[in-house]
Write a protein that holds these residues in place. Structure first.
Motif, PDB file in Angstrom:
ATOM      1  N   PRO A  37       0.816  -1.222   0.000  1.00  0.00           N
ATOM      2  CA  PRO A  37       0.000   0.000   0.000  1.00  0.00           C
ATOM      3  C   PRO A  37       0.849   1.272   0.000  1.00  0.00           C
ATOM      4  N   HIS A  38       1.751   1.342  -0.950  1.00  0.00           N
ATOM      5  CA  HIS A  38       2.616   2.500  -1.141  1.00  0.00           C
ATOM      6  C   HIS A  38       2.419   3.034  -2.561  1.00  0.00           C
ATOM      7  N   ALA A  39       2.941   4.233  -2.816  1.00  0.00           N
ATOM      8  CA  ALA A  39       3.013   4.763  -4.172  1.00  0.00           C
ATOM      9  C   ALA A  39       4.406   4.513  -4.730  1.00  0.00           C
ATOM     10  N   GLY A  40       4.471   4.097  -5.982  1.00  0.00           N
ATOM     11  CA  GLY A  40       5.751   3.900  -6.654  1.00  0.00           C
ATOM     12  C   GLY A  40       6.087   5.095  -7.522  1.00  0.00           C
ATOM     13  N   VAL A  41       7.356   5.480  -7.517  1.00  0.00           N
ATOM     14  CA  VAL A  41       7.866   6.592  -8.322  1.00  0.00           C
ATOM     15  C   VAL A  41       9.105   6.093  -9.047  1.00  0.00           C
ATOM     16  N   VAL A  42       9.258   6.460 -10.315  1.00  0.00           N
ATOM     17  CA  VAL A  42      10.472   6.116 -11.059  1.00  0.00           C
ATOM     18  C   VAL A  42      11.096   7.400 -11.564  1.00  0.00           C
ATOM     19  N   VAL A  43      12.331   7.658 -11.157  1.00  0.00           N
ATOM     20  CA  VAL A  43      13.039   8.859 -11.606  1.00  0.00           C
ATOM     21  C   VAL A  43      14.541   8.610 -11.490  1.00  0.00           C
ATOM     22  N   ASN A  44      15.282   8.993 -12.512  1.00  0.00           N
ATOM     23  CA  ASN A  44      16.732   8.914 -12.467  1.00  0.00           C
ATOM     24  C   ASN A  44      17.320  10.253 -12.038  1.00  0.00           C
ATOM     25  N   GLU A  45      18.373  10.190 -11.245  1.00  0.00           N
ATOM     26  CA  GLU A  45      19.068  11.380 -10.755  1.00  0.00           C
ATOM     27  C   GLU A  45      18.103  12.393 -10.127  1.00  0.00           C
ATOM     28  N   PRO A  46      17.324  11.973  -9.147  1.00  0.00           N
ATOM     29  CA  PRO A  46      16.299  12.863  -8.579  1.00  0.00           C
ATOM     30  C   PRO A  46      16.860  14.033  -7.786  1.00  0.00           C
ATOM     31  N   VAL A  47      18.082  13.922  -7.284  1.00  0.00           N
ATOM     32  CA  VAL A  47      18.658  15.035  -6.528  1.00  0.00           C
ATOM     33  C   VAL A  47      19.096  16.134  -7.489  1.00  0.00           C
ATOM     34  N   ARG A  48      19.837  15.758  -8.524  1.00  0.00           N
ATOM     35  CA  ARG A  48      20.312  16.749  -9.497  1.00  0.00           C
ATOM     36  C   ARG A  48      19.150  17.382 -10.259  1.00  0.00           C
TER      37      ARG A  48
END
Length: 329
Positions: free
Chosen positions: A163-174
């Motif tokens: 029961p979580h949300a999934g997120v896909v992102v590369n280099e999220p800090v930059r």
């Protein structure tokens, strides 16, 4: 620029492995795809995918041999590939060898008059990956069209057991502002967030949020399996042409909650989830889908139906064949 017809089968297409998911779809066509490979497998020579199976007609080539290769079409994706093609093959794109420029990215600024790198040329058509890109770029004199994305179908795999949300992102800090990752602490009020991608490990500490769990650079098959176990897919991007991870999540049968920016409104129909520029609306949607598996399942089924209709691999390859038939003169 458009027209019926199919490219003759057996074209030899020089293309760089830049965007993994896009290239994976592209090399599933009926041609031979020549992929430069260098010793360091750097940005100009990644060769074949090292993590995802590709067909045998995706062939690695040494740049030193390209002058002797038969090349029918060059598919460009970055401005410097114009000169790189000339340096490696001895042929000028659009003059000595037919070429298409695939534009993956939106212009840098929402209303900035960005002129495309080949806007002053009439011999190299631009193939935008979204209608948003086509409208937003200054294409100048260049012929231009849209070949929307197509995704290799990973199958309907959603279970929603986590029961979580999934997120896909590369280099999220930059890429914090562009990718919308600075919004994640607020969005995590709707549900804990599991973030998948490259260089995600530092994200919780950087954001100071203990409701974010990073999953660092999983192989795509494992990432798809893990993502499909999450109840809902969250797409926080402010500024991208259209994330392929979003389309993959829809293929998996996941409901979508997304920031209403760029092409998202065209890709995600109302029955497939919630898109909004209001953070509170997005938080409520994440919370609602997380708390109601039946509602999440129904929206995910609608998402899969919509993505198969508009972003199928067969449609993508057919559109590319039609375009290649025009430039293969």
């Amino acid at each position: 620029m458009s027209g019926p017809g199919n490219a003759r089968e057996g074209l030899r297409i020089l293309v760089w492995h830049r965007h993994g998911s896009w290239t994976t779809s592209f090399v599933h066509g009926p041609h031979t795809y020549l992929l430069p490979v260098t010793d360091d497998r750097g940005p100009d020579g990644r060769g074949r995918s090292q993590t995802v199976p590709w067909p045998d007609n995706a062939v690695e080539v040494d740049p030193a041999t390209l002058r002797d290769e038969q090349i029918d079409v060059v598919v460009l994706q970055r401005p410097h590939e114009l000169e790189l093609t000339h340096a490696w093959t001895g042929r000028r794109p659009g003059i000595d060898v037919p070429a298409v420029y695939v534009e993956h990215d939106a212009p840098r600024g929402p209303a900035w008059p960005d002129r495309h790198p080949v806007a002053d040329r009439e011999d190299i058509p631009i193939a935008h990956v979204t209608h948003f890109n086509q409208v937003w770029w200054d294409n100048g004199r260049a012929p231009n069209t849209v070949v929307e994305h197509g995704v290799v179908d990973p199958g309907h795999r959603w279970t929603g057991t986590v029961p979580h949300a999934g997120v896909v992102v590369n280099e999220p800090v930059r890429r914090s502002h562009i990718a919308g990752t600075d919004l994640l602490p607020r969005l995590s009020r709707g549900a804990p967030l599991d973030v998948f991608g490259m260089q995600v490990a530092a994200l919780p500490d950087r954001l100071g949020c203990d409701r974010i769990t990073p999953h660092e650079d999983l192989p795509q098959p494992k990432m798809h399996a893990e993502l499909a176990a999450r109840r809902v897919y969250l797409h926080p991007y402010r500024w991208t042409s259209l994330g392929l991870a979003l389309l993959e999540a829809m293929h998996l049968g996941m409901p979508v909650v997304a920031v209403a920016a760029t092409e998202v409104g065209e890709a995600v129909p109302p029955e497939a989830g919630v898109i909004s520029t209001r953070v509170d609306t997005l938080v409520d949607a994440v919370r609602t889908f997380t708390a109601d598996p039946d509602r999440a399942r129904a929206a995910g089924d609608a998402a899969r139906e919509a993505v198969l209709r508009r972003y199928s691999l067969d449609r993508f390859l057919a559109d590319w064949n039609a375009l290649l038939s025009e430039v293969d003169r």
